[in-house]
Design a protein around this motif. Sequence first.
Motif, PDB file in Angstrom:
ATOM      1  N   GLU A  67       0.826  -1.207   0.000  1.00 24.54           N
ATOM      2  CA  GLU A  67       0.000   0.000   0.000  1.00 24.54           C
ATOM      3  C   GLU A  67       0.863   1.262   0.000  1.00 24.54           C
ATOM      4  O   GLU A  67       0.523   2.262  -0.645  1.00 24.54           O
ATOM      5  N   ASP A  68       1.987   1.233   0.730  1.00 21.35           N
ATOM      6  CA  ASP A  68       2.916   2.366   0.690  1.00 21.35           C
ATOM      7  C   ASP A  68       3.419   2.602  -0.730  1.00 21.35           C
ATOM      8  O   ASP A  68       3.505   3.755  -1.195  1.00 21.35           O
ATOM      9  N   LEU A  69       3.778   1.525  -1.404  1.00 23.44           N
ATOM     10  CA  LEU A  69       4.280   1.644  -2.774  1.00 23.44           C
ATOM     11  C   LEU A  69       3.236   2.280  -3.683  1.00 23.44           C
ATOM     12  O   LEU A  69       3.543   3.168  -4.486  1.00 23.44           O
ATOM     13  N   LYS A  70       2.002   1.838  -3.540  1.00 19.01           N
ATOM     14  CA  LYS A  70       0.946   2.408  -4.370  1.00 19.01           C
ATOM     15  C   LYS A  70       0.747   3.881  -4.050  1.00 19.01           C
ATOM     16  O   LYS A  70       0.600   4.716  -4.967  1.00 19.01           O
ATOM     17  N   TYR A 125       4.779  -4.969 -15.310  1.00 17.06           N
ATOM     18  CA  TYR A 125       4.538  -5.816 -14.140  1.00 17.06           C
ATOM     19  C   TYR A 125       4.220  -4.965 -12.916  1.00 17.06           C
ATOM     20  O   TYR A 125       3.269  -5.244 -12.171  1.00 17.06           O
ATOM     21  N   PHE A 126       5.009  -3.921 -12.683  1.00 15.28           N
ATOM     22  CA  PHE A 126       4.777  -3.022 -11.557  1.00 15.28           C
ATOM     23  C   PHE A 126       3.415  -2.342 -11.692  1.00 15.28           C
ATOM     24  O   PHE A 126       2.673  -2.186 -10.709  1.00 15.28           O
ATOM     25  N   ASN A 127       3.077  -1.975 -12.914  1.00 14.63           N
ATOM     26  CA  ASN A 127       1.795  -1.334 -13.175  1.00 14.63           C
ATOM     27  C   ASN A 127       0.636  -2.258 -12.810  1.00 14.63           C
ATOM     28  O   ASN A 127      -0.381  -1.826 -12.244  1.00 14.63           O
ATOM     29  N   GLU A 128       0.817  -3.536 -13.095  1.00 20.86           N
ATOM     30  CA  GLU A 128      -0.252  -4.499 -12.825  1.00 20.86           C
ATOM     31  C   GLU A 128      -0.395  -4.798 -11.340  1.00 20.86           C
ATOM     32  O   GLU A 128      -1.507  -4.745 -10.793  1.00 20.86           O
ATOM     33  N   VAL A 129       0.727  -5.101 -10.662  1.00 20.34           N
ATOM     34  CA  VAL A 129       0.613  -5.612  -9.290  1.00 20.34           C
ATOM     35  C   VAL A 129       0.672  -4.528  -8.220  1.00 20.34           C
ATOM     36  O   VAL A 129       0.209  -4.755  -7.091  1.00 20.34           O
ATOM     37  N   ILE A 130       1.226  -3.357  -8.551  1.00 17.06           N
ATOM     38  CA  ILE A 130       1.312  -2.279  -7.560  1.00 17.06           C
ATOM     39  C   ILE A 130       0.379  -1.122  -7.922  1.00 17.06           C
ATOM     40  O   ILE A 130      -0.449  -0.709  -7.118  1.00 17.06           O
ATOM     41  N   LEU A 131       0.503  -0.589  -9.120  1.00 15.26           N
ATOM     42  CA  LEU A 131      -0.326   0.556  -9.519  1.00 15.26           C
ATOM     43  C   LEU A 131      -1.757   0.147  -9.829  1.00 15.26           C
ATOM     44  O   LEU A 131      -2.657   0.984  -9.817  1.00 15.26           O
ATOM     45  N   GLU A 132      -1.959  -1.132 -10.124  1.00 14.23           N
ATOM     46  CA  GLU A 132      -3.276  -1.649 -10.497  1.00 14.23           C
ATOM     47  C   GLU A 132      -3.862  -0.850 -11.652  1.00 14.23           C
ATOM     48  O   GLU A 132      -5.018  -0.439 -11.625  1.00 14.23           O
TER      49      GLU A 132
END
Length: 318
Positions: free
Chosen positions: A146-149, A187-194
Amino acid sequence: MRNWKFAMASTILGSALLLGACGSTEETATGSETADSASDEAVVEGSVTGDGSSTVAPILEGIVEEYAAVQPEVQVTVGVSGTGGGFEKFIQGETAFSNASRPIKEEEAAALEEAGIEYTEFLLAYDGLSVVVNQENDWVEDLTVEDLKKLWVEDGSTKMWSDINPEWPDEEVVFYAPGTASGTYDYFNEVILEEEDIVESATLSEDDNTLVQGIQGDPNAIGFFGYAYYIANQDTLKVVTIDGVEPTPETIESGDYSPLSRPLFTYANNAKIAEDEAAYDFMQFTLENAGQMAEAVGYVPLAVEDYEQGLADLEALK
C-alpha cells in the motif's frame, strides 16, 4: 569461471549488445567440460538477432559471450529496447528471439498470429523486482504494498517522504522507473499501480543503468528494477524490504517475496529457429546454460526438469 556478478558492475549493458564471435579464447563460464564437449560438434556459421527486456539482458549478455568461445563463426546481436520494444521487432519478423520480463500480451499474440508468426515461450529464470533507495537514505527500511501504491500512483500531489511516515523527512521523493516499453514497468503497473497512472515526476528509462545512476546520485531517490541490477550495485544502493520480506534467491524462489517475484522468458520464432542452424544452436546453448548464468548474475534458476522441458520443446521445432 568468470565472476559475472562483479563483471556486471562495470559492463552491465548499454543500449544494445553486440558480442560477435570473433575469437574469445578464454575458458567459458560453463566450464571446460562444456567447451570440450561442444568442440566435438560441427562448426556453425551465421548470425542471430534478438531483442527485448533489459532485465533478461544480463543472462543473455553472459551467454552470448560464452557462446562466442564455442561457436566463433556465429555473430549474435541482442538489443535491449525493453520487453514491449522487443515484441514490436519480433512481430515485424526482425528477430529470431525476444526476451521478456512478463508474459506476452493478448494483443501481441494476436499481432503475431496476424503476421503468420508462430512462436514458443521458453522460461529462463525467476526475478524479484527490487525496490531500492540511495544508501544515504537512513529512514526507509521497509514499505508495504500500500505504501508503494501511495508513493507511485499519480494523484496530483507533490509526494513527500513524510506522507508515508510523519517521522520521515519532509522532503520531496525523487522517482526513477523503467520506461513504458519495459516489461518491468508493465509488471509493476499491474501488481502495484493496479493500472493507474504512474507519478508524473518519475524519470523513466528502458536502460536500467540510467535508473541505477539516478538513484545513486540523490539521497531522496527511489526506484525499481530487476534483482540482478541490485546485486551488481548493492555496494552503492540499499534494497527496501516489502511487507517485511527482502528479495533473496530463497524468497524469490519460494514466492515469499510477493507480489514482486516473477518469471523471465525468451520467445522464439519457430520458423527462424527451425530453419536456421545458427539460431537453433544458439537457442539450445541458451537453454543449456541459462540456469548457471542466471545464478551467476543474480537471478534464480529453474529446476533442472524445467530446462529439460524447454530443450524438449525446442527439439520439437526441428
